[in-house]
Enzyme design. Structure first.
Site, PDB file in Angstrom:
ATOM      1  N   ASN A  63      63.912  57.794  -8.908  1.00 25.11           N
ATOM      2  CA  ASN A  63      64.293  57.136 -10.167  1.00 25.11           C
ATOM      3  C   ASN A  63      64.423  58.138 -11.326  1.00 25.11           C
ATOM      4  O   ASN A  63      63.877  57.921 -12.416  1.00 25.11           O
ATOM      5  CB  ASN A  63      63.313  56.017 -10.533  1.00 25.11           C
ATOM      6  CG  ASN A  63      63.412  54.825  -9.604  1.00 25.11           C
ATOM      7  OD1 ASN A  63      62.501  54.573  -8.820  1.00 25.11           O
ATOM      8  ND2 ASN A  63      64.507  54.105  -9.647  1.00 25.11           N
ATOM      9  N   ASP A  73      71.954  56.341  -7.301  1.00 25.02           N
ATOM     10  CA  ASP A  73      71.742  54.937  -7.667  1.00 25.02           C
ATOM     11  C   ASP A  73      72.125  54.778  -9.138  1.00 25.02           C
ATOM     12  O   ASP A  73      73.260  54.415  -9.470  1.00 25.02           O
ATOM     13  CB  ASP A  73      70.270  54.570  -7.389  1.00 25.02           C
ATOM     14  CG  ASP A  73      69.880  53.178  -7.850  1.00 25.02           C
ATOM     15  OD1 ASP A  73      70.744  52.431  -8.329  1.00 25.02           O
ATOM     16  OD2 ASP A  73      68.686  52.810  -7.745  1.00 25.02           O
ATOM     17  N   GLY A 101      68.287  47.057  -4.295  1.00 23.51           N
ATOM     18  CA  GLY A 101      67.646  45.802  -4.692  1.00 23.51           C
ATOM     19  C   GLY A 101      66.889  45.975  -5.983  1.00 23.51           C
ATOM     20  O   GLY A 101      66.499  47.098  -6.348  1.00 23.51           O
ATOM     21  N   ASP A 140      62.656  57.774  -3.207  1.00 26.08           N
ATOM     22  CA  ASP A 140      63.415  57.419  -4.405  1.00 26.08           C
ATOM     23  C   ASP A 140      62.640  57.883  -5.635  1.00 26.08           C
ATOM     24  O   ASP A 140      61.501  57.469  -5.859  1.00 26.08           O
ATOM     25  CB  ASP A 140      63.599  55.886  -4.450  1.00 26.08           C
ATOM     26  CG  ASP A 140      64.434  55.429  -5.642  1.00 26.08           C
ATOM     27  OD1 ASP A 140      64.929  56.281  -6.399  1.00 26.08           O
ATOM     28  OD2 ASP A 140      64.587  54.204  -5.805  1.00 26.08           O
ATOM     29  N   LYS A 176      74.173  48.650  -5.979  1.00 29.36           N
ATOM     30  CA  LYS A 176      73.452  47.493  -6.537  1.00 29.36           C
ATOM     31  C   LYS A 176      74.502  46.681  -7.274  1.00 29.36           C
ATOM     32  O   LYS A 176      75.006  47.108  -8.320  1.00 29.36           O
ATOM     33  CB  LYS A 176      72.398  47.957  -7.545  1.00 29.36           C
ATOM     34  CG  LYS A 176      71.086  48.324  -6.928  1.00 29.36           C
ATOM     35  CD  LYS A 176      70.062  48.628  -8.006  1.00 29.36           C
ATOM     36  CE  LYS A 176      68.835  49.217  -7.351  1.00 29.36           C
ATOM     37  NZ  LYS A 176      68.168  50.192  -8.198  1.00 29.36           N
ATOM     38  N   LYS A 188      61.006  53.033   2.315  1.00 30.74           N
ATOM     39  CA  LYS A 188      61.394  53.887   1.178  1.00 30.74           C
ATOM     40  C   LYS A 188      60.158  54.065   0.311  1.00 30.74           C
ATOM     41  O   LYS A 188      59.529  53.079  -0.089  1.00 30.74           O
ATOM     42  CB  LYS A 188      62.517  53.180   0.425  1.00 30.74           C
ATOM     43  CG  LYS A 188      62.759  53.591  -1.017  1.00 30.74           C
ATOM     44  CD  LYS A 188      64.144  53.100  -1.460  1.00 30.74           C
ATOM     45  CE  LYS A 188      64.211  52.697  -2.903  1.00 30.74           C
ATOM     46  NZ  LYS A 188      65.568  52.283  -3.317  1.00 30.74           N
ATOM     47  N   LEU A 189      59.818  55.322   0.055  1.00 23.85           N
ATOM     48  CA  LEU A 189      58.661  55.619  -0.794  1.00 23.85           C
ATOM     49  C   LEU A 189      59.144  55.989  -2.182  1.00 23.85           C
ATOM     50  O   LEU A 189      60.048  56.825  -2.339  1.00 23.85           O
ATOM     51  CB  LEU A 189      57.864  56.806  -0.243  1.00 23.85           C
ATOM     52  CG  LEU A 189      57.275  56.680   1.157  1.00 23.85           C
ATOM     53  CD1 LEU A 189      56.500  57.967   1.498  1.00 23.85           C
ATOM     54  CD2 LEU A 189      56.362  55.473   1.272  1.00 23.85           C
ATOM     55  N   LYS A 190      58.533  55.401  -3.187  1.00 23.47           N
ATOM     56  CA  LYS A 190      58.808  55.833  -4.543  1.00 23.47           C
ATOM     57  C   LYS A 190      58.058  57.142  -4.775  1.00 23.47           C
ATOM     58  O   LYS A 190      56.876  57.258  -4.411  1.00 23.47           O
ATOM     59  CB  LYS A 190      58.302  54.777  -5.533  1.00 23.47           C
ATOM     60  CG  LYS A 190      59.109  53.496  -5.489  1.00 23.47           C
ATOM     61  CD  LYS A 190      60.506  53.748  -6.020  1.00 23.47           C
ATOM     62  CE  LYS A 190      61.321  52.472  -6.097  1.00 23.47           C
ATOM     63  NZ  LYS A 190      62.662  52.716  -6.642  1.00 23.47           N
ATOM     64  N   SER A 230      60.795  48.783   0.123  1.00 18.56           N
ATOM     65  CA  SER A 230      60.598  49.815  -0.887  1.00 18.56           C
ATOM     66  C   SER A 230      59.140  49.746  -1.338  1.00 18.56           C
ATOM     67  O   SER A 230      58.676  48.700  -1.797  1.00 18.56           O
ATOM     68  CB  SER A 230      61.552  49.541  -2.066  1.00 18.56           C
ATOM     69  OG  SER A 230      61.307  50.435  -3.111  1.00 18.56           O
ATOM     70  N   GLU A 275      66.806  59.692  -3.076  1.00 20.77           N
ATOM     71  CA  GLU A 275      67.599  58.880  -3.994  1.00 20.77           C
ATOM     72  C   GLU A 275      67.318  59.272  -5.443  1.00 20.77           C
ATOM     73  O   GLU A 275      66.164  59.399  -5.849  1.00 20.77           O
ATOM     74  CB  GLU A 275      67.229  57.413  -3.755  1.00 20.77           C
ATOM     75  CG  GLU A 275      68.067  56.417  -4.504  1.00 20.77           C
ATOM     76  CD  GLU A 275      67.727  54.976  -4.104  1.00 20.77           C
ATOM     77  OE1 GLU A 275      67.087  54.768  -3.048  1.00 20.77           O
ATOM     78  OE2 GLU A 275      68.080  54.075  -4.856  1.00 20.77           O
TER      79      GLU A 275
HETATM   80  O1  NPG Z   1      63.383  45.741  -2.547  1.00 21.16           O
HETATM   81  O2  NPG Z   1      64.305  44.810  -4.281  1.00 21.16           O
HETATM   82  C1  NPG Z   1      63.667  45.736  -3.733  1.00 21.16           C
HETATM   83  C2  NPG Z   1      63.205  46.882  -4.574  1.00 21.16           C
HETATM   84  C3  NPG Z   1      63.982  48.108  -4.281  1.00 21.16           C
HETATM   85  O3  NPG Z   1      63.012  50.056  -5.130  1.00 21.16           O
HETATM   86  C4  NPG Z   1      63.727  49.122  -5.341  1.00 21.16           C
HETATM   87  N1  NPG Z   1      64.302  48.888  -6.506  1.00 21.16           N
HETATM   88  O4  NPG Z   1      64.789  51.877  -8.276  1.00 21.16           O
HETATM   89  O5  NPG Z   1      65.932  50.912  -6.733  1.00 21.16           O
HETATM   90  C5  NPG Z   1      65.010  50.917  -7.537  1.00 21.16           C
HETATM   91  C6  NPG Z   1      64.109  49.720  -7.657  1.00 21.16           C
HETATM   92  C7  NPG Z   1      64.303  48.888  -8.892  1.00 21.16           C
HETATM   93  C8  NPG Z   1      63.573  47.743  -9.054  1.00 21.16           C
HETATM   94  C9  NPG Z   1      65.200  49.253  -9.873  1.00 21.16           C
HETATM   95  C10 NPG Z   1      63.712  46.955 -10.192  1.00 21.16           C
HETATM   96  C11 NPG Z   1      65.369  48.442 -10.995  1.00 21.16           C
HETATM   97  C12 NPG Z   1      64.626  47.302 -11.179  1.00 21.16           C
END
Ligand code: NPG
Length: 373
Positions: free
Chosen positions: A194, A242, A294, A192, A266, A164-166, A138, A217
């Site tokens: 968020n 998510d 994750g 993703d 998760k 995966k690109l934010k 990610s 996502e």
């Molecule tokens: O590889 O653990 C990893 C990070 C994956 O992008 C990732 N996690 O929005 O899913 C998410 C994000 C996240 C990280 C969400 C920390 C919440 C806390």
């Protein structure tokens, strides 16, 4: 001896800042629990809680208070009547609404201890054969496209096979286009958001369909299943949920409404591995693929997530990268990618990770011990 629950809050420096549409982290603030049963058998759990309520309604101080004020008092009467097993602990906490992260942290540490009592690896308890798990990486939001391309190139060099690109408003079409142009159409790629968009952005988001993404996502607010269903109904890029899924009920509702083509599971977010398994089963039965999400886990959460991802519905690579993607030093063994871009779940009893007490000391910023019973 009385069973005990230790809560350790750790500050784990990240090898690279991690920025999403919600903000940036340079140090992962993480809460782990060490449960020691009345025979001295120890299990560990890890929470996805952040220092503040950012991604989830719960947060570290709230989780600790919930455990101390609400959950431990429910468990104390149980302790007098025999060993604290996952089944008994889960039943005792089942009347507490919400608070998945708090309930999940206790349940997970108790599960690890119970499996160790029976010398049973988690994959065997799940009933799935241990196998290498395809994982992805990610990629946070950098300052500019050149930095993004150099990060992605580095991760591909490391052996990751899915990226995966934010994304966030103003950082969506351009980074996706740039990554496609630089690394080709065959790279498994997903994005993703968020929760950073609204239904008014659907026309913009459908422009991502041109880039052959595995999924988009959580584009919209977690409560907005209507907007997710409207986007999914266009049958373009598959829509993944998510933050909207905090429970088995949430997952079933989302599937029923057509709001989830894919679900990110998760374990901490949904209250632990038993509910994760139930969500997996419902998704599998409904033809909805899942992947393991994750939250920059330490070795404890990473190991358990890898085992979970051996279940057959986890057909998409998980956000379970190698340890070195996050940390120079961890509280347990390091996980390394194999030549196929996979990580192997540990083979030992429980989650199979021995936690390094010196590392807990080194990264620990607050520790408290509670007697259970
Ligand atoms: O590889 O653990 C990893 C990070 C994956 O992008 C990732 N996690 O929005 O899913 C998410 C994000 C996240 C990280 C969400 C920390 C919440 C806390």
């Amino acid at each position: 001896m009385p069973a005990t629950l230790d809560l350790h809050r750790l500050a784990m420096p990240l090898v690279r800042p991690f920025r999403t549409s919600k903000g940036e982290e340079t140090v992962r603030d993480v809460l782990v629990a060490r449960f020691c049963d009345s025979d001295g058998i120890v299990g560990w759990g890890e929470s996805a809680a952040d220092a503040e309520p950012i991604y989830f309604p719960e947060y570290i101080d709230g989780v600790r208070l919930t455990i101390e004020r609400v959950l431990l008092p429910l468990l104390s009467p149980l302790a007098a009547a025999g060993p604290l097993t996952v089944g008994r602990v889960r039943a005792a906490m089942s009347g507490v609404p919400g608070n998945q992260l708090a309930r999940g942290l206790i349940e997970t540490a108790v599960l690890d201890a119970e499996l160790r009592r029976h010398e049973l690896p988690f994959v065997d308890w799940l009933g799935s054969a241990s196998r290498p798990i395809r994982v992805g990486v990610s990629v946070g939001i950098p300052g500019d496209l050149d930095t993004l391309l150099s990060w992605v190139a580095g991760y591909l060099e490391d052996g990751y096979r899915r990226v995966k690109l934010k994304i966030a408003p103003g950082w969506d079409l351009a980074p996706v286009r740039a990554v496609r142009e630089a690394f080709g159409d065959d790279l498994p790629l997903q994005v993703d958001a968020n929760q950073a968009y609204t239904a008014a952005d659907i026309p913009l988001l459908t422009r991502l369909d041109a880039y052959g993404l595995l999924l988009i996502e959580q584009p919209f607010a977690r409560h907005d299943l209507v907007a997710h269903a409207a986007l999914a109904a266009r049958r373009g890029t598959p829509v993944c949920l998510d933050e909207s899924v905090l429970s088995l009920d949430d997952a079933m509702t989302a599937i029923r409404l057509g709001a989830a083509d894919v679900v990110n599971i998760k374990p901490s977010r949904v209250g632990g591995y038993l509910t994760s398994r139930q969500i997996h089963d419902v998704c599998l039965a409904n033809g909805v693929p899942v992947f393991c999400g994750g939250t920059l886990e330490t070795a404890v959460g990473r190991a358990a997530n890898l085992a979970l991802a051996t279940l057959p519905g986890f057909t998409l690579p998980g956000d379970i990268s190698a340890t070195s993607r996050y940390y120079a030093a961890d509280i347990g063994r390091a996980f390394e990618l194999d030549a196929d871009g996979c990580l192997a779940p540990p083979t030992g009893p429980g989650f199979g990770v021995e936690v390094d007490a010196a590392a807990i000391e080194e990264f620990g910023i607050e520790s408290v011990r509670h007697e259970v019973g």
